[in-house]
Design a protein around this motif. Structure first.
Motif, PDB file in Angstrom:
ATOM      1  N   MET A  72       0.835  -1.204   0.000  1.00  0.00           N
ATOM      2  CA  MET A  72       0.000   0.000   0.000  1.00  0.00           C
ATOM      3  C   MET A  72       0.871   1.257   0.000  1.00  0.00           C
ATOM      4  O   MET A  72       0.577   2.247  -0.697  1.00  0.00           O
ATOM      5  CB  MET A  72      -0.921   0.001   1.224  1.00  0.00           C
ATOM      6  CG  MET A  72      -1.992  -1.087   1.207  1.00  0.00           C
ATOM      7  SD  MET A  72      -2.916  -1.192   2.766  1.00  0.00           S
ATOM      8  CE  MET A  72      -3.845   0.333   2.703  1.00  0.00           C
ATOM      9  N   ILE A  73       1.955   1.221   0.774  1.00  0.00           N
ATOM     10  CA  ILE A  73       2.875   2.361   0.832  1.00  0.00           C
ATOM     11  C   ILE A  73       3.514   2.600  -0.535  1.00  0.00           C
ATOM     12  O   ILE A  73       3.649   3.741  -0.989  1.00  0.00           O
ATOM     13  CB  ILE A  73       3.953   2.119   1.914  1.00  0.00           C
ATOM     14  CG1 ILE A  73       3.311   2.174   3.308  1.00  0.00           C
ATOM     15  CG2 ILE A  73       5.081   3.139   1.808  1.00  0.00           C
ATOM     16  CD1 ILE A  73       4.238   1.763   4.437  1.00  0.00           C
ATOM     17  N   LYS A  74       3.906   1.519  -1.198  1.00  0.00           N
ATOM     18  CA  LYS A  74       4.506   1.648  -2.532  1.00  0.00           C
ATOM     19  C   LYS A  74       3.516   2.270  -3.514  1.00  0.00           C
ATOM     20  O   LYS A  74       3.895   3.098  -4.344  1.00  0.00           O
ATOM     21  CB  LYS A  74       4.957   0.276  -3.039  1.00  0.00           C
ATOM     22  CG  LYS A  74       6.188  -0.277  -2.326  1.00  0.00           C
ATOM     23  CD  LYS A  74       6.572  -1.643  -2.877  1.00  0.00           C
ATOM     24  CE  LYS A  74       7.806  -2.189  -2.179  1.00  0.00           C
ATOM     25  NZ  LYS A  74       8.184  -3.526  -2.693  1.00  0.00           N
ATOM     26  N   LYS A  75       2.244   1.868  -3.399  1.00  0.00           N
ATOM     27  CA  LYS A  75       1.217   2.444  -4.276  1.00  0.00           C
ATOM     28  C   LYS A  75       1.046   3.932  -4.032  1.00  0.00           C
ATOM     29  O   LYS A  75       0.677   4.677  -4.938  1.00  0.00           O
ATOM     30  CB  LYS A  75      -0.119   1.726  -4.057  1.00  0.00           C
ATOM     31  CG  LYS A  75      -0.180   0.349  -4.701  1.00  0.00           C
ATOM     32  CD  LYS A  75      -1.549  -0.275  -4.519  1.00  0.00           C
ATOM     33  CE  LYS A  75      -1.590  -1.646  -5.195  1.00  0.00           C
ATOM     34  NZ  LYS A  75      -2.913  -2.285  -5.031  1.00  0.00           N
ATOM     35  N   ASP A  76       1.315   4.359  -2.790  1.00  0.00           N
ATOM     36  CA  ASP A  76       1.209   5.778  -2.441  1.00  0.00           C
ATOM     37  C   ASP A  76       2.545   6.495  -2.636  1.00  0.00           C
ATOM     38  O   ASP A  76       2.896   7.413  -1.886  1.00  0.00           O
ATOM     39  CB  ASP A  76       0.733   5.929  -0.993  1.00  0.00           C
ATOM     40  CG  ASP A  76      -0.727   5.548  -0.833  1.00  0.00           C
ATOM     41  OD1 ASP A  76      -1.510   5.820  -1.759  1.00  0.00           O
ATOM     42  OD2 ASP A  76      -1.082   4.954   0.208  1.00  0.00           O
ATOM     43  N   ASN A  77       3.301   6.032  -3.638  1.00  0.00           N
ATOM     44  CA  ASN A  77       4.563   6.685  -4.016  1.00  0.00           C
ATOM     45  C   ASN A  77       5.621   6.612  -2.916  1.00  0.00           C
ATOM     46  O   ASN A  77       6.456   7.503  -2.769  1.00  0.00           O
ATOM     47  CB  ASN A  77       4.318   8.151  -4.394  1.00  0.00           C
ATOM     48  CG  ASN A  77       5.288   8.629  -5.465  1.00  0.00           C
ATOM     49  OD1 ASN A  77       5.715   7.864  -6.319  1.00  0.00           O
ATOM     50  ND2 ASN A  77       5.656   9.911  -5.398  1.00  0.00           N
ATOM     51  N   GLY A  78       5.568   5.537  -2.115  1.00  0.00           N
ATOM     52  CA  GLY A  78       6.559   5.346  -1.068  1.00  0.00           C
ATOM     53  C   GLY A  78       6.281   6.147   0.193  1.00  0.00           C
ATOM     54  O   GLY A  78       7.136   6.229   1.085  1.00  0.00           O
ATOM     55  N   THR A  91      -2.695   4.161   5.862  1.00  0.00           N
ATOM     56  CA  THR A  91      -1.731   3.114   6.230  1.00  0.00           C
ATOM     57  C   THR A  91      -1.145   3.306   7.628  1.00  0.00           C
ATOM     58  O   THR A  91      -0.712   2.340   8.251  1.00  0.00           O
ATOM     59  CB  THR A  91      -0.568   3.057   5.219  1.00  0.00           C
ATOM     60  OG1 THR A  91      -0.035   4.383   5.022  1.00  0.00           O
ATOM     61  CG2 THR A  91      -1.023   2.496   3.896  1.00  0.00           C
ATOM     62  N   ALA A  92      -1.126   4.546   8.134  1.00  0.00           N
ATOM     63  CA  ALA A  92      -0.442   4.837   9.406  1.00  0.00           C
ATOM     64  C   ALA A  92      -0.985   3.998  10.567  1.00  0.00           C
ATOM     65  O   ALA A  92      -0.209   3.500  11.393  1.00  0.00           O
ATOM     66  CB  ALA A  92      -0.545   6.325   9.724  1.00  0.00           C
ATOM     67  N   HIS A  93      -2.316   3.835  10.634  1.00  0.00           N
ATOM     68  CA  HIS A  93      -2.895   3.109  11.780  1.00  0.00           C
ATOM     69  C   HIS A  93      -2.562   1.619  11.753  1.00  0.00           C
ATOM     70  O   HIS A  93      -2.746   0.915  12.756  1.00  0.00           O
ATOM     71  CB  HIS A  93      -4.416   3.295  11.815  1.00  0.00           C
ATOM     72  CG  HIS A  93      -5.152   2.589  10.720  1.00  0.00           C
ATOM     73  ND1 HIS A  93      -5.188   3.058   9.426  1.00  0.00           N
ATOM     74  CD2 HIS A  93      -5.855   1.431  10.731  1.00  0.00           C
ATOM     75  CE1 HIS A  93      -5.895   2.224   8.678  1.00  0.00           C
ATOM     76  NE2 HIS A  93      -6.306   1.231   9.437  1.00  0.00           N
ATOM     77  N   ARG A  94      -2.059   1.126  10.612  1.00  0.00           N
ATOM     78  CA  ARG A  94      -1.691  -0.289  10.491  1.00  0.00           C
ATOM     79  C   ARG A  94      -0.243  -0.549  10.900  1.00  0.00           C
ATOM     80  O   ARG A  94       0.182  -1.691  10.994  1.00  0.00           O
ATOM     81  CB  ARG A  94      -1.877  -0.751   9.033  1.00  0.00           C
ATOM     82  CG  ARG A  94      -3.262  -0.474   8.453  1.00  0.00           C
ATOM     83  CD  ARG A  94      -3.273  -0.740   6.951  1.00  0.00           C
ATOM     84  NE  ARG A  94      -4.435  -0.198   6.303  1.00  0.00           N
ATOM     85  CZ  ARG A  94      -5.574  -0.869   6.097  1.00  0.00           C
ATOM     86  NH1 ARG A  94      -5.668  -2.114   6.483  1.00  0.00           N
ATOM     87  NH2 ARG A  94      -6.601  -0.287   5.489  1.00  0.00           N
ATOM     88  N   ILE A  95       0.508   0.530  11.155  1.00  0.00           N
ATOM     89  CA  ILE A  95       1.939   0.399  11.471  1.00  0.00           C
ATOM     90  C   ILE A  95       2.136   0.560  12.977  1.00  0.00           C
ATOM     91  O   ILE A  95       1.910   1.641  13.527  1.00  0.00           O
ATOM     92  CB  ILE A  95       2.766   1.461  10.709  1.00  0.00           C
ATOM     93  CG1 ILE A  95       2.533   1.327   9.201  1.00  0.00           C
ATOM     94  CG2 ILE A  95       4.241   1.329  11.039  1.00  0.00           C
ATOM     95  CD1 ILE A  95       3.133   2.463   8.385  1.00  0.00           C
ATOM     96  N   THR A  96       2.584  -0.511  13.616  1.00  0.00           N
ATOM     97  CA  THR A  96       2.732  -0.483  15.078  1.00  0.00           C
ATOM     98  C   THR A  96       4.203  -0.619  15.502  1.00  0.00           C
ATOM     99  O   THR A  96       4.500  -1.161  16.564  1.00  0.00           O
ATOM    100  CB  THR A  96       1.892  -1.602  15.718  1.00  0.00           C
ATOM    101  OG1 THR A  96       2.200  -2.865  15.088  1.00  0.00           O
ATOM    102  CG2 THR A  96       0.407  -1.315  15.556  1.00  0.00           C
TER     103      THR A  96
END
Length: 450
Positions: free
Chosen positions: A253-259, A265-270
């Protein structure tokens, strides 16, 4: 012309074998040494011709079984210069040979150099082994040729998938896809060439793809220079953490958002350092409502720990689920419009009191507020609170009552009747005698655990 009974290479094989040196075969050895060409006519005219015709085929089978590939000297491709080298075959005498296949006698230690054709004289197993060795030697020769023409091409292909890991940030999906496609094309051409499926255009195609690689690397480096300093550019360290924690879908998802890390995506990163950095960005905006994030909860679910700026509420702290908070209010730091406004009241209501001091602070407020009930006992470790009213005692879970009436701390409209009704309907009621027995039992339990 008389027909050959055993060939030149078979004669040489016998003479170099151990079996022919045995005492009982000495006459045969002398016969072979005397005659280079063993024909049917020669045997017919020899006094021992019939014996030789009967024995030689059997001796030849035994001789063949004595020889194995020389483990200390691998099959070697002498390359395009094999004619200049002029290596000859020890059996048939052919010169020059390109493939140098060393064989060794297991019994007398003699080593012979034979060509790829004469290697077939040593049975099916030897033939299969040499076929494998020849294939590997040919492959090695092709690898050498490619690396001489294109320096480090083998390493470039081997490390292709790891190359993007050398950059400090995650590369965009578009560049990542270009890199993978180019790598697959180059790998296919490379391996097809090594496996004998290459075309005349192989060298030209590899050259073209390597030039394309150089241009793409420049494009990737420009991307890194442009994006490395952006606030939510995903680091390579974070990428490794996502993969290690089975969150590869988040990385995609991050790659799709140009890195870049975004609200979605932030709430999925712990990852803890990321959550801490995000907290500092949130604090810039939370100051206006009298709140600050001061840390992360280390037990149970991952929560932010909040404290309040109001001096009167300095002992009050509460937690709020990290993922839920970022999902609801991430727009503050990602500069997007919030779906719901951020208010201290909502956060405090939906959060949970944190730590013994916070619970005791709320309990003190409840005790102060409800004059009809007197707080007579509290134990945070045992999660027990006991109130007394008119000789009756009310046992209630410590954390339950403080959570239920914590909004008293924000001066919310909670009536004394609500608290009285709660104590009357939700508590365990005791007489004074039962209350005293309860305390005595707790004291005994404490002494036993000391």
């Amino acid at each position: 012309m008389s027909k050959i009974f055993i060939s030149k290479k078979q004669r040489n094989l016998l003479l170099n074998s151990s079996i022919i040196s045995k005492k009982e075969f000495l006459g045969i050895k002398l016969f072979l040494e005397k005659n280079e060409k063993i024909t049917f006519d020669l045997l017919k005219d020899s006094p021992n011709g019939q014996v030789l015709q009967a024995v030689l085929p059997n001796l030849l089978q035994v001789a063949q079984s004595e020889w194995v590939e020389d483990q200390e000297s691998p099959v070697i491709d002498l390359g395009d210069n094999y004619k200049i080298i002029g290596q000859s075959c020890s059996l048939c005498g052919k010169r020059p040979i390109r493939w140098k296949c060393p064989i060794k006698n297991q019994y007398n230690g003699v080593t012979l150099i034979v060509g790829s054709e004469c290697a077939k004289e040593f049975g099916e197993l030897m033939q299969l082994r040499f076929k494998h060795y020849l294939k590997e030697a040919e492959r090695a020769s092709k690898i050498k040729s490619l690396n001489e023409r294109f320096p480090n091409i083998s390493k470039i292909i081997e490390n292709w998938d790891k190359k993007l890991d050398d950059y400090p940030i995650v590369i965009s999906e578009e560049l990542d896809a270009k890199w993978k496609k180019l790598g697959q094309q180059l790998t296919d051409i490379y391996h097809n060439f090594l496996n004998g499926k290459g075309k005349k255009s192989t060298y030209a195609n590899i050259s073209r793809l390597l030039e394309k690689r150089d241009r793409l690397l420049i494009e990737i480096e420009d991307f890194v220079k442009t994006n490395q300093s952006r606030p939510f550019s995903a680091s390579q360290q974070l990428s490794k953490w996502l993969i290690a924690n089975q969150k590869k879908s988040v990385l995609e998802m991050i790659k799709k958002d140009n890195g870049l890390i975004t609200w979605k995506t932030a709430h999925r990163i712990t990852e803890r350092s990321f959550m801490s950095d995000l907290a500092q960005k949130f604090n810039v905006h939370l100051k206006s409502i009298g709140l600050r994030i001061e840390g992360l909860s280390s037990t149970g679910e991952i929560d932010y720990i909040f404290s309040l700026f109001d001096y009167k509420l300095k002992d009050l702290k509460f937690t709020y689920n990290y993922s839920e908070f970022v999902l609801n209010y991430g727009g503050l730091v990602f500069e997007e419009e919030l779906d719901i406004p951020i208010r201290l009241y909502d956060l405090f209501t939906n959060g949970k009191l944190y730590g013994r001091i916070s619970h005791e602070t709320v309990l003190g407020k409840i005790s102060e507020f409800t004059t009809a009930y007197r707080l007579v006992f509290k134990s945070f470790s045992d999660n027990e609170v006991i109130f007394e009213s008119n000789g009756e005692y009310f046992l209630i879970p410590f954390r339950e009552i403080t959570e239920k009436f914590k909004l008293l701390m924000l001066n919310q409209d909670i009536s004394k009747h609500e608290i009285s009704q709660y104590l009357d309907t939700s508590s365990k009621k005791m007489t004074k005698r039962m209350y005293n027995l309860h305390l005595e039992a707790k004291e005994v339990a404490r002494k036993e655990t000391r």
